[in-house]
Design an enzyme around this catalytic site. Structure first.
Site, PDB file in Angstrom:
ATOM      1  N   TYR A  31      55.044 -31.269 -15.321  1.00 12.53           N
ATOM      2  CA  TYR A  31      54.547 -32.264 -14.365  1.00 12.53           C
ATOM      3  C   TYR A  31      53.100 -32.634 -14.675  1.00 12.53           C
ATOM      4  CZ  TYR A  31      58.435 -31.607 -11.063  1.00 12.53           C
ATOM      5  OH  TYR A  31      59.642 -31.572 -10.465  1.00 12.53           O
ATOM      6  N   ARG A  59      36.535  -8.207  13.056  1.00 12.94           N
ATOM      7  CA  ARG A  59      37.906  -8.714  12.961  1.00 12.94           C
ATOM      8  C   ARG A  59      38.762  -8.112  14.068  1.00 12.94           C
ATOM      9  NH1 ARG A  59      41.953  -7.591   7.882  1.00 12.94           N
ATOM     10  NH2 ARG A  59      41.856  -5.509   8.802  1.00 12.94           N
ATOM     11  N   LYS A 104      52.716  -2.626   5.708  1.00 14.37           N
ATOM     12  CA  LYS A 104      52.869  -3.943   6.350  1.00 14.37           C
ATOM     13  C   LYS A 104      53.291  -4.968   5.304  1.00 14.37           C
ATOM     14  CE  LYS A 104      47.829  -4.338   6.140  1.00 14.37           C
ATOM     15  NZ  LYS A 104      47.074  -5.527   5.869  1.00 14.37           N
TER      16      LYS A 104
HETATM   17  C1  LIG Z   1      43.326  -1.752   9.038  1.00 14.47           C
HETATM   18  C2  LIG Z   1      43.799  -1.589   7.638  1.00 14.47           C
HETATM   19  N1  LIG Z   1      43.827  -0.362   7.099  1.00 14.47           N
HETATM   20  C3  LIG Z   1      44.232  -0.156   5.832  1.00 14.47           C
HETATM   21  C4  LIG Z   1      44.627  -1.220   5.034  1.00 14.47           C
HETATM   22  C5  LIG Z   1      45.024  -0.966   3.617  1.00 14.47           C
HETATM   23  O1  LIG Z   1      44.076  -1.531   2.761  1.00 14.47           O
HETATM   24  P1  LIG Z   1      44.249  -1.424   1.176  1.00 14.47           P
HETATM   25  O2  LIG Z   1      45.490  -2.167   0.842  1.00 14.47           O
HETATM   26  O3  LIG Z   1      43.024  -2.098   0.656  1.00 14.47           O
HETATM   27  O4  LIG Z   1      44.334   0.015   0.843  1.00 14.47           O
HETATM   28  C6  LIG Z   1      44.596  -2.510   5.546  1.00 14.47           C
HETATM   29  C7  LIG Z   1      45.002  -3.634   4.699  1.00 14.47           C
HETATM   30  O5  LIG Z   1      44.681  -4.762   4.859  1.00 14.47           O
HETATM   31  C8  LIG Z   1      44.173  -2.705   6.879  1.00 14.47           C
HETATM   32  O6  LIG Z   1      44.133  -3.921   7.429  1.00 14.47           O
END
Ligand SMILES: Cc1ncc(COP(=O)(O)O)c(C=O)c1O
Length: 336
Positions: free
Chosen positions: A229, A107, A8
């Site tokens: 700055y 969440r 993602k």
């Molecule tokens: C549902 C879920 N799974 C897996 C991951 C991967 O987590 P990580 O980057 O800590 O391995 C995330 C990342 O936010 C997540 O939201």
């Protein structure tokens, strides 16, 4: 255990269109993104037989787009579950999905009450080809946190109440907790990109990115001169200052102002003054003049200064550093 890849946010800022084929070439077959748009964007390079999973699941009314694009949703609520099974009934076939249960992070995923509703009325799952039951750990980078074991127990209990299905639980840090957390499909993101999975311990992962900045001007300043700055840094003695063309617009966070290091070879260079939109200023007094000229490169992230070190200096985590990397960098993918 199989290993998926969480790609993602454009593979945590590194470029999903490059990262996905590289991981597929070493056998990865499950790729997780957050949004449907991210999944569709992977289509041109979608590896054969790869499953693309959308963590947020379908927004209301968008189920048919998931079906049309062969994207697997994570179903996170009764509403998403019901909409998915309605779509399956309308099509007269089972539709694949992953069901998420909330085991303590509050969440995403079925709440305990929603889970009980499904358990009391298993017909709610009719039409779902249940690929995995999944959950997500809240504190896995802190190995001794009590919530890890609590979530594991709740996850096992939830699985026992649901129809038999493979399970997916561990993110990067979860993998390093113990094999008890592995189940059938791990979902690392950060560790794939070289971020340390266990807080306060040596990083077992190899770095995957190197970030360099280009020097665009050099100047000698007198003792007492100020830099940047707000005039927040004053030279204690005569210094040599390099202006580097990287700034907060490139995701080089402003919180690093007066609080970070770059490297020229083995020589540490203090970041002095406030991070500007397009530039930072480094104290390069320890580098011989003839070695660093305009056009020269300094290392901002690399072996001597890993992403986690930069993150700590900025008061954040490596995830935010990587996902903030801007579009103005020239990106060279080695071996891709
Ligand atoms: C549902 C879920 N799974 C897996 C991951 C991967 O987590 P990580 O980057 O800590 O391995 C995330 C990342 O936010 C997540 O939201």
């Amino acid at each position: 255990m199989s290993c998926a890849a969480v790609v993602k946010a454009d593979a945590y800022g590194l470029g999903a269109l490059k990262v996905v084929p590289a991981l597929a070439s070493v056998g990865c077959r499950h790729f997780f993104v957050a949004h449907l748009d991210e999944a569709i964007a992977l289509h041109p390079i979608r590896p054969e037989k790869a499953e693309i999973v959308v963590l947020h699941g379908p927004p209301p009314g968008v189920e048919s787009d998931f079906v049309a694009h062969r994207i697997i949703p994570v179903l996170n609520s009764l509403a998403q579950l019901d909409a998915w099974t309605a779509r399956a009934r309308a099509l007269g076939r089972h539709l694949p999905a992953i069901l998420q249960v909330d085991t303590g992070m509050s969440r995403l995923g079925l709440s305990p009450r929603e889970l009980a509703t499904v358990v009391d009325d298993p017909g709610r799952l009719d039409g779902v080809e249940l690929l995995y039951v999944m959950s997500h750990l809240a504190c896995s980078e802190q190995q001794s946190h009590a919530l890890n074991a609590d979530q594991l127990a709740r996850f096992k209990a939830a699985r026992a109440m649901l129809p038999a299905a493979p399970a997916s639980f561990a993110n990067s840090s979860g993998i390093f907790l113990s094999p008890d957390y592995h189940f059938d499909l791990a979902r690392p993101g950060a560790a794939l990109y070289g971020i340390a999975p266990v807080a306060g311990q040596p990083n077992p992962m190899r770095p995957v990115i190197r970030l360099q900045g280009k020097v665009i001007q050099l100047r000698n300043i007198d003792a007492g001169a100020v830099v940047g700055y707000g005039a927040t840094w004053r030279a204690p003695t005569a210094r040599r200052i390099a202006t580097v063309s990287v700034g907060y617009a490139d995701g080089f966070l402003r919180g690093l102002s007066n609080h970070s290091l770059a490297y020229f070879g083995d020589t540490p260079l203090a970041l002095v003054g406030i991070v500007s939109m397009d530039t930072i200023t480094l104290d390069v007094s320890d580098v011989p003049d003839d070695q660093l000229q305009p056009g020269g490169l300094v290392e901002l992230i690399g072996d001597r200064h890993p992403v986690d070190a930069l993150a700590e200096e900025a008061g954040t985590i490596g995830y935010e550093i990587l996902t903030s990397l801007g579009g103005r960098y020239f990106r060279d993918y080695l071996g891709a």
